[in-house]
Design a protein around this motif. Structure first.
Motif, PDB file in Angstrom:
ATOM      1  N   GLN A 140      11.384   4.769   2.192  1.00  0.00           N
ATOM      2  CA  GLN A 140      12.260   4.567   3.367  1.00  0.00           C
ATOM      3  C   GLN A 140      11.891   5.574   4.468  1.00  0.00           C
ATOM      4  O   GLN A 140      11.778   5.219   5.638  1.00  0.00           O
ATOM      5  CB  GLN A 140      13.728   4.763   2.924  1.00  0.00           C
ATOM      6  CG  GLN A 140      14.761   4.799   4.037  1.00  0.00           C
ATOM      7  CD  GLN A 140      15.388   3.420   4.284  1.00  0.00           C
ATOM      8  OE1 GLN A 140      14.849   2.414   3.850  1.00  0.00           O
ATOM      9  NE2 GLN A 140      16.489   3.388   4.989  1.00  0.00           N
ATOM     10  N   ARG A 141      11.665   6.820   4.065  1.00  0.00           N
ATOM     11  CA  ARG A 141      11.342   7.876   5.030  1.00  0.00           C
ATOM     12  C   ARG A 141       9.976   7.637   5.689  1.00  0.00           C
ATOM     13  O   ARG A 141       9.791   7.900   6.878  1.00  0.00           O
ATOM     14  CB  ARG A 141      11.336   9.227   4.291  1.00  0.00           C
ATOM     15  CG  ARG A 141      11.241  10.455   5.192  1.00  0.00           C
ATOM     16  CD  ARG A 141      11.187  11.735   4.379  1.00  0.00           C
ATOM     17  NE  ARG A 141       9.927  11.925   3.673  1.00  0.00           N
ATOM     18  CZ  ARG A 141       8.792  12.343   4.223  1.00  0.00           C
ATOM     19  NH1 ARG A 141       8.748  12.616   5.513  1.00  0.00           N
ATOM     20  NH2 ARG A 141       7.702  12.480   3.497  1.00  0.00           N
TER      21      ARG A 141
ATOM     22  N   SER B  40       0.842  -1.208   0.000  1.00  0.00           N
ATOM     23  CA  SER B  40       0.000   0.000   0.000  1.00  0.00           C
ATOM     24  C   SER B  40       0.871   1.249   0.000  1.00  0.00           C
ATOM     25  O   SER B  40       0.619   2.202  -0.737  1.00  0.00           O
ATOM     26  CB  SER B  40      -0.899   0.072   1.241  1.00  0.00           C
ATOM     27  OG  SER B  40      -1.458  -1.157   1.490  1.00  0.00           O
ATOM     28  N   LEU B  41       1.912   1.235   0.846  1.00  0.00           N
ATOM     29  CA  LEU B  41       2.793   2.402   0.933  1.00  0.00           C
ATOM     30  C   LEU B  41       3.491   2.650  -0.418  1.00  0.00           C
ATOM     31  O   LEU B  41       3.549   3.784  -0.898  1.00  0.00           O
ATOM     32  CB  LEU B  41       3.815   2.162   2.060  1.00  0.00           C
ATOM     33  CG  LEU B  41       4.963   3.158   2.180  1.00  0.00           C
ATOM     34  CD1 LEU B  41       4.461   4.585   2.365  1.00  0.00           C
ATOM     35  CD2 LEU B  41       5.881   2.780   3.352  1.00  0.00           C
TER      36      LEU B  41
ATOM     37  N   ASP C 253       6.210   5.621   9.793  1.00  0.00           N
ATOM     38  CA  ASP C 253       4.809   6.046   9.975  1.00  0.00           C
ATOM     39  C   ASP C 253       3.845   4.875   9.837  1.00  0.00           C
ATOM     40  O   ASP C 253       2.698   4.940  10.257  1.00  0.00           O
ATOM     41  CB  ASP C 253       4.403   7.084   8.903  1.00  0.00           C
ATOM     42  CG  ASP C 253       5.183   8.381   9.065  1.00  0.00           C
ATOM     43  OD1 ASP C 253       5.932   8.488  10.051  1.00  0.00           O
ATOM     44  OD2 ASP C 253       5.032   9.263   8.201  1.00  0.00           O
ATOM     45  N   TYR C 254       4.313   3.834   9.181  1.00  0.00           N
ATOM     46  CA  TYR C 254       3.469   2.650   8.973  1.00  0.00           C
ATOM     47  C   TYR C 254       3.900   1.510   9.912  1.00  0.00           C
ATOM     48  O   TYR C 254       3.694   0.344   9.637  1.00  0.00           O
ATOM     49  CB  TYR C 254       3.543   2.203   7.514  1.00  0.00           C
ATOM     50  CG  TYR C 254       2.830   3.126   6.559  1.00  0.00           C
ATOM     51  CD1 TYR C 254       1.626   2.741   5.960  1.00  0.00           C
ATOM     52  CD2 TYR C 254       3.333   4.387   6.246  1.00  0.00           C
ATOM     53  CE1 TYR C 254       0.961   3.587   5.092  1.00  0.00           C
ATOM     54  CE2 TYR C 254       2.677   5.244   5.380  1.00  0.00           C
ATOM     55  CZ  TYR C 254       1.487   4.838   4.801  1.00  0.00           C
ATOM     56  OH  TYR C 254       0.813   5.677   3.931  1.00  0.00           O
ATOM     57  N   GLN C 255       4.542   1.879  11.009  1.00  0.00           N
ATOM     58  CA  GLN C 255       5.032   0.896  11.997  1.00  0.00           C
ATOM     59  C   GLN C 255       5.989  -0.134  11.387  1.00  0.00           C
ATOM     60  O   GLN C 255       6.016  -1.309  11.748  1.00  0.00           O
ATOM     61  CB  GLN C 255       3.867   0.145  12.681  1.00  0.00           C
ATOM     62  CG  GLN C 255       3.178   0.899  13.807  1.00  0.00           C
ATOM     63  CD  GLN C 255       2.337   2.063  13.253  1.00  0.00           C
ATOM     64  OE1 GLN C 255       1.504   1.828  12.382  1.00  0.00           O
ATOM     65  NE2 GLN C 255       2.579   3.263  13.754  1.00  0.00           N
TER      66      GLN C 255
END
Ligand code: OOG
Ligand code: NI
Length: 467
Positions: free
Chosen positions: A238-239, A36-37, A243-245
């Motif tokens: 990578q950054r 998803s990311l 935020d997505y654990q």
């Protein structure tokens, strides 16, 4: 259904890749998150940079992008490698390249099964990085004997699949009526087994030799250990990972961020600690344990380099390793990235220079123009002159392979600190190829052929000879 039409290998491979991804998403939810990311970041890049989207469309890369991934498996014997080679051939995936990981202290050697034709790569470039354990590098005779005994008994392919494989080999491919069963049985080889085939005592012994040995020898089959989607902006993924654990490894493997991406950049998250069961030899009960092997990875692909370009790349990456010989800690990543960028600043960073210096491989194509008729076809034309005159354009041929130094970094970041063993190994390419049942293909010849074919196409469209 009794459809005896053969399904194309390209279509079969695309379906296989999609089914494998579906299975791994259900097995490892973090892989799903990573997809998803990656898709979100790719969407952002495409909407913020219309020219990049155009370039992807022009290069026939746009359609394959959202479905693009590679996977990795580790196997234990020559017999397993030989049978997988036959199976993957039915999916149009052939062994390309030999990767010796022993110099990095990892007791395997590998190849990548992948499509090789330009048209096949455009349908589905799915690749499987396949590593064969080098049991001859285990020095403890007792552990080595147990490992060989276990692997000799193991059958990674079911009798049903073997039957379909032989049938397909005889009839020249897979019938449409067999395709679903064939794919399902293939995917089954790579599923996770929660129960180990060894006792905890033996598992611990295998582990002390090397983590990879326990991972291969201790289970019923070669579970897929990661699947890797392709991103258009790896620095951004990578950054955003935290935020997505998801905690990424400290640095991105491969070349630095550039205007004209070369080869391959990769990053991964640490292997998961997963609950498994061992059979207790005394009580015959299942006992709980854990195993660490499966992880997530993303990658960004750039242009394939020629031998000359690759030698230059290897020289520069070696220089970087001299400054940072060990594992890079998160607080050092900034320094590492600076050093990487400064060492690579000597590597030309525009397509034209990469092309005229013969550092990278390119597709050439004729520009649609009314001016073609002015070309005199009684003599040969120089490729560069045709480019300078706007008759021919070029775009990068994407790198479809892997990088041994990066692969070693990915292996190590997932195996804990004690992940290397000092190996006095000499490269065993001949052994690998004899286990495989054929020689590995040379990736440089494959890229060169794609480039030469594109020049031939220009010649026939423009009706001239090009030198
Ligand atoms: C394979 C690691 C190498 C890559 O992308 O370079 C790899 C493994 O861990 O089995 O997948
Ligand atoms: Ni990988």
């Amino acid at each position: 259904m009794n459809d005896t039409k053969l399904i194309s290998k390209d279509e079969l491979r695309a379906l296989f890749s999609a089914e494998l991804s579906k299975m791994y998403q259900s097995e490892v939810p973090k892989y799903s998150t990573l997809i998803s990311l990656t898709q979100k970041v790719n969407q952002d890049v495409l909407s913020n940079h219309p020219s990049q989207k155009e370039a992807l469309i022009k290069n026939n890369e746009f359609d394959r992008l959202s479905e693009e991934r590679h996977g990795a498996i580790r196997i234990g014997s020559a017999k397993e490698l030989g049978i997988l080679r036959r199976l993957f051939a039915l999916y149009g995936m052939y062994p390309v390249g030999y990767y010796d990981l022993a110099p990095a202290g990892i007791p395997v050697h590998s190849t990548a099964f992948r499509p090789i034709e330009k048209s096949s790569l455009e349908v589905s470039p799915f690749r499987l990085f396949t590593s064969l354990l080098r049991l001859e590098l285990i020095d403890d005779a007792e552990i080595k004997a147990s490992a060989i005994h276990l692997l000799n008994q193991r059958e990674i392919i079911s009798p049903e699949l073997y039957h379909l494989l032989v049938k397909a080999e005889n009839q020249g491919g897979i019938f449409k009526s067999d395709q679903l069963q064939f794919i399902a049985l293939t995917v089954d080889i790579f599923k996770w087994h929660q129960t180990a085939t060894v006792t905890e005592t033996l598992y611990q012994k295998l582990l002390t030799q090397h983590r990879l040995i326990a991972d291969v020898v201790g289970f019923k089959g070669p579970h897929i250990n990661h699947l890797t989607p392709r991103t258009l902006d790896i620095d951004e993924v990578q950054r955003l990972m935290p935020d997505y654990q998801i905690t990424p490894k400290a640095t991105i493997e491969g070349p630095p961020k550039r205007n004209c991406p070369i080869l391959l950049r990769q990053t991964s998250f640490q292997a998961l600690n997963e609950a498994i069961l061992f059979l207790d030899e005394k009580t015959n009960n299942w006992v709980k344990g854990t195993h660490t092997a499966r992880f997530g990875e993303i990658e960004a692909r750039g242009v394939a380099l020629t031998q000359k370009g690759r030698a230059f790349y290897d020289e520069l990456i070696q220089k970087v390793k001299e400054f940072f010989p060990g594992e890079i800690k998160p607080h050092e990543s900034h320094l590492y990235n600076e050093k990487l960028a400064s060492i690579f600043s000597v590597f030309p960073d525009n397509w034209y220079e990469l092309m005229i210096n013969k550092l990278a491989w390119f597709n050439f194509y004729p520009v649609k123009s009314e001016m073609h008729h002015i070309l005199d076809n009684t003599h040969s034309h120089n490729l560069l002159t045709l480019i300078d005159n706007g008759m021919i354009e070029f775009s990068p041929i994407i790198y479809e392979d892997f990088l041994p130094v990066s692969a070693a970094g990915i292996f190590q970041s997932n195996l804990s600190n004690k992940s290397t063993m000092p190996l006095k190994a000499i490269s065993a390419r001949a052994d690998f190829e004899s286990a495989l049942g054929q020689n590995v293909l040379d990736e440089m010849s494959l890229y060169e052929k794609i480039q030469l074919d594109s020049i031939s196409l220009c010649e026939s469209v423009l009706n001239i000879r090009i030198i």
